[in-house]
Motif scaffolding. Sequence first.
Motif, short mmCIF file in Angstrom:
data_model
loop_
_atom_site.label_atom_id
_atom_site.label_comp_id
_atom_site.label_asym_id
_atom_site.label_seq_id
_atom_site.Cartn_x
_atom_site.Cartn_y
_atom_site.Cartn_z
N LEU A 145 0.84 -1.19 0.00
CA LEU A 145 0.00 0.00 0.00
C LEU A 145 0.88 1.24 0.00
O LEU A 145 1.86 1.32 0.74
N ALA A 146 0.51 2.20 -0.83
CA ALA A 146 1.19 3.50 -0.87
C ALA A 146 0.18 4.55 -0.42
O ALA A 146 -0.64 5.02 -1.23
N LEU A 147 0.21 4.88 0.85
CA LEU A 147 -0.74 5.83 1.43
C LEU A 147 -0.10 7.20 1.53
O LEU A 147 0.99 7.35 2.12
N PRO A 148 -0.70 8.22 0.95
CA PRO A 148 -0.11 9.57 1.03
C PRO A 148 -0.19 10.12 2.46
O PRO A 148 -1.09 9.78 3.23
N GLU A 149 0.75 10.96 2.77
CA GLU A 149 0.78 11.57 4.10
C GLU A 149 -0.21 12.73 4.16
O GLU A 149 -0.23 13.58 3.28
N GLN A 150 -1.00 12.75 5.20
CA GLN A 150 -1.99 13.80 5.39
C GLN A 150 -1.68 14.57 6.67
O GLN A 150 -1.37 13.97 7.70
N GLY A 151 -1.74 15.88 6.56
CA GLY A 151 -1.50 16.73 7.71
C GLY A 151 -2.79 17.31 8.26
O GLY A 151 -3.89 17.11 7.73
N LEU A 152 -2.65 18.07 9.31
CA LEU A 152 -3.82 18.66 9.95
C LEU A 152 -4.41 19.78 9.10
O LEU A 152 -5.63 19.89 8.96
N PHE A 153 -3.56 20.58 8.52
CA PHE A 153 -4.02 21.72 7.71
C PHE A 153 -3.65 21.54 6.23
O PHE A 153 -3.74 22.50 5.47
N LYS A 154 -3.23 20.37 5.86
CA LYS A 154 -2.84 20.14 4.47
C LYS A 154 -3.45 18.83 4.01
O LYS A 154 -3.32 17.80 4.67
N GLN A 155 -4.11 18.90 2.88
CA GLN A 155 -4.71 17.71 2.30
C GLN A 155 -3.74 17.07 1.33
O GLN A 155 -2.96 17.75 0.65
N ALA A 156 -3.75 15.74 1.28
CA ALA A 156 -2.81 15.01 0.43
C ALA A 156 -3.06 15.34 -1.03
O ALA A 156 -4.19 15.33 -1.50
#
Length: 478
Positions: A145-156
């Motif tokens: 699986l290649a899951l993109p990193e998601q931040g609190l104020f930034k969408q992948a």
Amino acid sequence: MKIWWDALEQRSRLGLGAGATAVLVAVLLAGWWLLRGQQAVLFSDLKPQDAAVMAAELERQKVPYSVADGGSTLLVDQAQVHATRLKLMGKDLPLHGAVGLELFNNTDFGMTEFAQKINFQRALQGELTRTILSFAEIRDARVHLALPEQGLFKQAATRPKAGVTLTLRQGQSLRPEQVSGIQRLVAAAVAGLAAQEVTIVSHQGVALSRSGNEAEGDGAGRLELKRETEDYLSRKAGVVLERAFGPGQALASVDVTLNMDQVRVTTEDVIAAPEGKGGAATGVLVRERESARDSATPEADHRAARGSSMQRDVEYQTGRRVEQVVSQPGSIRRLHVVAVVRQALDGQQQEQVRKLVAAAVGASTERGDAVVVQSFATLPVDPLSRGQEPAVLAAAAPSTGADPVRNLPGQAVAVIALLASAGALAWAWRRQPRCAMPARLTETQRQAALQRVEAWLQVDDDGRLPAGGLVDAAGGRP
């Protein structure tokens, strides 16, 4: 016993000792054979990694075991095989090189957020691997699986993707719907993952699934979609022709022109105001205002008569309806169908067959589809007018009878039977006793035979035989 032993000779003593030793060894071997437990298969067809994990667990539980089939089979005592199997299945063993959600059974409060994400990804990959391995055709599987990193104020910015490697069992294969089912399974287990973004390959590196671009109609996927559509429609038309004329008496070919453009149509409709003063008001009321005004009008008798007027303003906002239609690529733009029938058809029969084939494949005249029905018996063959060799045309022209290629075995059997019959007749003719050849006629006999023939040929002028009839050479009646 001592006196008896002393009375024995040296050879007798040696023989008695050897016999006693042999009996003792036989008793010991029989006891070991009867007392030892019979072993049974605990697990078979194991990979080396899984066999090592299970062997380590058996040693930890102090269960005696043995290895067979080159290390791929574990054997234990038959009396405790089921109990041992249940114990091993109850343990959280990392089989198939993957761990599942049991990774979170022992929570580590000092673990960082990044480590938690990695463990969740490992657990999700392990659970998907175990689910895919439950299929009967699959021997081994790996899920990445290649899951993109998601931040609190930034969408992948990127979408998640997945890759699955499958090792099939000997002689097994996956159908296209099974491959599509695995894609949908993985996509449903991962948030935000589309089924087109799941790539499935075999252990030989051959892609079993289509990529996202191929699914949208780019590259080889466009040709594959065209081929699948043509095969499907040809089978439908072939079933109708086979039921109508019999097996092997007709065939159909379909050529499809697909529309691979993705069309997006947006329609805007404006909701008009009501027609006339008596119509009902439509739309949204924005503002309504009423105003009244008094006025004085002098009369002839110098008396002031007072009057009033009222004004009402109502403002409506007209509405707007927006409809957006998205057409996916792969729709049929045009169809060309050719049906060939072996038997002769007249014009009415050809029209009926054309309607049947058009209804079977969904052909439409408004769309510009063409359906052609041709009979072998009505094909024009004119060697002289076309300037071709008659032999070549005879070989190329279709035949109204049976197919010569399909009748090759029957023709060979007929030729062999004919040759066998000829041989039998020749052998029977040679076996028959040969009669002697008649002797040559003498001059007198030849003259008599000639007179007989002349008498047969004599007729009257009106074509009748003479009154005396035919007379043979000897003077008698024939």
